[in-house]
Design a protein around this motif. Structure first.
Motif, PDB file in Angstrom:
ATOM      1  N   UNK A   1       0.817  -1.215   0.000  1.00  0.00           N
ATOM      2  CA  UNK A   1       0.000   0.000   0.000  1.00  0.00           C
ATOM      3  C   UNK A   1       0.853   1.268   0.000  1.00  0.00           C
ATOM      4  N   UNK A   2       1.775   1.334  -0.941  1.00  0.00           N
ATOM      5  CA  UNK A   2       2.531   2.565  -1.126  1.00  0.00           C
ATOM      6  C   UNK A   2       1.806   3.510  -2.077  1.00  0.00           C
ATOM      7  N   UNK A   3       0.782   3.010  -2.780  1.00  0.00           N
ATOM      8  CA  UNK A   3       0.025   3.820  -3.727  1.00  0.00           C
ATOM      9  C   UNK A   3      -1.345   4.226  -3.159  1.00  0.00           C
ATOM     10  N   UNK A   4      -1.987   5.156  -3.884  1.00  0.00           N
ATOM     11  CA  UNK A   4      -3.374   5.605  -3.669  1.00  0.00           C
ATOM     12  C   UNK A   4      -3.543   6.495  -2.436  1.00  0.00           C
ATOM     13  N   UNK A   5      -4.615   7.248  -2.493  1.00  0.00           N
ATOM     14  CA  UNK A   5      -5.094   8.150  -1.446  1.00  0.00           C
ATOM     15  C   UNK A   5      -4.278   9.438  -1.348  1.00  0.00           C
ATOM     16  N   UNK A   6      -2.970   9.346  -1.301  1.00  0.00           N
ATOM     17  CA  UNK A   6      -2.140  10.536  -1.156  1.00  0.00           C
ATOM     18  C   UNK A   6      -1.975  11.310  -2.449  1.00  0.00           C
ATOM     19  N   UNK A   7      -1.259  12.435  -2.391  1.00  0.00           N
ATOM     20  CA  UNK A   7      -1.186  13.344  -3.531  1.00  0.00           C
ATOM     21  C   UNK A   7      -0.279  12.902  -4.668  1.00  0.00           C
ATOM     22  N   UNK A   8       0.704  12.023  -4.423  1.00  0.00           N
ATOM     23  CA  UNK A   8       1.689  11.752  -5.479  1.00  0.00           C
ATOM     24  C   UNK A   8       2.094  10.292  -5.528  1.00  0.00           C
ATOM     25  N   UNK A   9       1.169   9.432  -5.928  1.00  0.00           N
ATOM     26  CA  UNK A   9       1.475   8.007  -6.058  1.00  0.00           C
ATOM     27  C   UNK A   9       2.511   7.764  -7.141  1.00  0.00           C
ATOM     28  N   UNK A  10       2.402   8.465  -8.262  1.00  0.00           N
ATOM     29  CA  UNK A  10       3.350   8.268  -9.355  1.00  0.00           C
ATOM     30  C   UNK A  10       4.749   8.692  -8.938  1.00  0.00           C
ATOM     31  N   UNK A  11       4.860   9.828  -8.279  1.00  0.00           N
ATOM     32  CA  UNK A  11       6.165  10.282  -7.811  1.00  0.00           C
ATOM     33  C   UNK A  11       6.785   9.313  -6.818  1.00  0.00           C
ATOM     34  N   UNK A  12       5.964   8.800  -5.901  1.00  0.00           N
ATOM     35  CA  UNK A  12       6.476   7.854  -4.917  1.00  0.00           C
ATOM     36  C   UNK A  12       6.902   6.550  -5.587  1.00  0.00           C
TER      37      UNK A  12
ATOM     38  N   UNK B   1     -12.724   9.450 -11.485  1.00  0.00           N
ATOM     39  CA  UNK B   1     -13.542  10.663 -11.376  1.00  0.00           C
ATOM     40  C   UNK B   1     -13.921  10.948  -9.917  1.00  0.00           C
ATOM     41  N   UNK B   2     -14.190   9.901  -9.162  1.00  0.00           N
ATOM     42  CA  UNK B   2     -14.614  10.069  -7.775  1.00  0.00           C
ATOM     43  C   UNK B   2     -13.433  10.442  -6.884  1.00  0.00           C
ATOM     44  N   UNK B   3     -12.319   9.707  -7.013  1.00  0.00           N
ATOM     45  CA  UNK B   3     -11.193   9.867  -6.097  1.00  0.00           C
ATOM     46  C   UNK B   3     -10.363  11.097  -6.413  1.00  0.00           C
ATOM     47  N   UNK B   4     -10.103  11.337  -7.703  1.00  0.00           N
ATOM     48  CA  UNK B   4      -9.292  12.457  -8.145  1.00  0.00           C
ATOM     49  C   UNK B   4      -7.945  12.499  -7.437  1.00  0.00           C
ATOM     50  N   UNK B   5      -7.380  11.333  -7.222  1.00  0.00           N
ATOM     51  CA  UNK B   5      -6.037  11.183  -6.659  1.00  0.00           C
ATOM     52  C   UNK B   5      -5.583   9.761  -6.971  1.00  0.00           C
ATOM     53  N   UNK B   6      -4.354   9.460  -6.683  1.00  0.00           N
ATOM     54  CA  UNK B   6      -3.858   8.107  -6.900  1.00  0.00           C
ATOM     55  C   UNK B   6      -3.054   7.980  -8.181  1.00  0.00           C
ATOM     56  N   UNK B   7      -2.600   6.768  -8.451  1.00  0.00           N
ATOM     57  CA  UNK B   7      -1.663   6.520  -9.547  1.00  0.00           C
ATOM     58  C   UNK B   7      -2.235   6.929 -10.904  1.00  0.00           C
ATOM     59  N   UNK B   8      -3.428   6.446 -11.261  1.00  0.00           N
ATOM     60  CA  UNK B   8      -3.990   6.766 -12.562  1.00  0.00           C
ATOM     61  C   UNK B   8      -4.250   8.262 -12.705  1.00  0.00           C
ATOM     62  N   UNK B   9      -4.754   8.860 -11.663  1.00  0.00           N
ATOM     63  CA  UNK B   9      -4.988  10.304 -11.682  1.00  0.00           C
ATOM     64  C   UNK B   9      -3.687  11.053 -11.952  1.00  0.00           C
ATOM     65  N   UNK B  10      -2.611  10.680 -11.250  1.00  0.00           N
ATOM     66  CA  UNK B  10      -1.323  11.335 -11.462  1.00  0.00           C
ATOM     67  C   UNK B  10      -0.826  11.154 -12.895  1.00  0.00           C
ATOM     68  N   UNK B  11      -1.012   9.957 -13.453  1.00  0.00           N
ATOM     69  CA  UNK B  11      -0.592   9.708 -14.839  1.00  0.00           C
ATOM     70  C   UNK B  11      -1.399  10.551 -15.822  1.00  0.00           C
ATOM     71  N   UNK B  12      -2.703  10.622 -15.607  1.00  0.00           N
ATOM     72  CA  UNK B  12      -3.552  11.410 -16.490  1.00  0.00           C
ATOM     73  C   UNK B  12      -3.195  12.891 -16.426  1.00  0.00           C
TER      74      UNK B  12
END
Length: 371
Positions: free
Chosen positions: A54-65, A110-121
């Motif tokens: 669980x190093x991904x999701x919820x926080x602001x920068x999953x892709x960076x992490x 659309x709901x979360x507006x955060x996480x890995x996919x959001x950061x990639x988009x």
């Protein structure tokens, strides 16, 4: 077959002697906490770092992490385990479930507006709209992030050593590890409450440690000597007063483990003694519906709906729902046990005192403070 249905991805690496082991979990895309913890521990490439899912999701920068962990893995010995929030590569590439994923993925982003996919988009300047072509979008980000997907696709789920088993959610003691599946081990809710006993230490994250407590908010790791279970999820990114915990072993076979944690709250010194109150309660996420009995400005007298427990809650902690009911941010009326000279981490300041942390435990302190 998805990663969730596959037999447990178990590794048994030959860890070298003479190297410190650092274990953390549930970073949830929070780079400042991750960097702060490693800096506090004076992490070097000589250390062995285990990221227990669980190093991904919820926080602001999953892709960076993710990229930061990949970079550390190229330089040193890093074992990154897959948690229930980290299985994106499987979700987006499994041919059996590929088309079924479109609707769910689009709705999630659309709901979360955060996480890995959001950061990639966001990085690809792809606007997240109601008419977003999910199929085309997934193909584009698969193409643009081949290295990241490959790293995620090859994550193990459990790491077994002579003295410790590391897994994100938990395991069952009555089934051989090789016969368990990834899904049940990545997401094993309320693991400690099952009462399982193990012949060696099982180190888990997933279930925030504060959820095992009822009297106060406490983010410090839990060690059960009888069950041989160590829980280290400090609620980083999930709970405002949470922290990123680490378990530290001087060597892989050692029983002399210790703990360290990081949060960004400022510290002050307590000048007055304070004893804990005999009765207190912790109102938590998922069970935080309250009735506002009286609003007195800075504080509101509230009744916890499920238990009927009554206490004053900072009005700023309350959130009105669309139907007029209220929920509260995680809150406890616990008073910390404090001696003069104790260093407290200050979460909130009010006219009545401060909400502070001492050794991971959160509560009120009404005495004087010195910076």
């Amino acid at each position: 077959m998805t990663i969730w249905e596959e037999p447990l991805r178990l590794i048994r690496p030959a860890l070298p002697e003479g190297h410190r082991i650092i274990v953390t979990s549930d970073i949830h895309g929070n780079i400042p906490y991750f960097r702060g913890l490693l800096e506090k521990l004076k992490y070097t490439e000589e250390d062995i770092l285990i990221i227990d899912g669980d190093f991904l999701e919820r926080g602001p920068d999953s892709l960076g992490l993710l990229r930061e962990i990949m970079a550390l893995s190229r330089k040193g010995t890093v074992y990154t385990l897959c948690g229930n929030c980290d299985s994106w590569a499987d979700i987006l590439t499994n041919q059996d479930r590929f088309e079924d994923s479109f609707y769910w993925v689009g709705r999630y982003v659309r709901m979360r507006r955060s996480g890995l996919l959001w950061n990639m988009l966001q990085e690809q300047n792809i606007a997240v709209t109601e008419d977003l072509d999910i199929l085309d979008t997934i193909i584009r980000i698969q193409d643009a992030y081949r290295e990241e997907w490959e790293f995620l696709r090859n994550l193990p789920v459990a790491l077994d050593t002579p003295g410790y088993l590391y897994v994100h959610g938990g395991v069952r003691p009555d089934i051989p590890l090789e016969q368990q599946n990834n899904g049940s081990c990545m997401k094993f809710d309320n693991f400690r409450a099952r009462g399982y006993h193990f012949p060696k230490w099982v180190v888990v994250g997933h279930w925030p440690v504060m959820l095992y407590r009822s009297r106060c908010i406490d983010a410090s790791p839990l060690v059960d000597l009888r069950q041989k279970v160590i829980s280290i999820d400090g609620g980083c990114e999930l709970e405002r007063t949470g922290q990123l915990n680490a378990m530290v072993l001087p060597e892989f076979y050692s029983d002399a483990f210790s703990f360290e944690s990081y949060d960004p709250f400022p510290e002050k010194t307590a000048l007055d003694p304070q004893k804990p109150n005999k009765v207190s309660y912790y109102i938590r996420w998922g069970d935080n519906a309250v009735q506002v009995l009286k609003n007195e400005g800075e504080f509101s007298m509230c009744r916890h709906i499920r238990t009927g427990y009554t206490c004053e809650i900072p009005t700023s902690y309350l959130h009105a729902q669309e139907d007029g009911s209220y929920i509260t941010r995680d809150y406890s009326d616990y008073r910390l046990d404090v001696e003069p000279g104790d260093r407290l981490r200050i979460v909130d300041e009010t006219s009545r005192g401060v909400i502070a942390k001492k050794n991971g435990r959160v509560g009120w302190y009404m005495g004087a403070l010195q910076s």
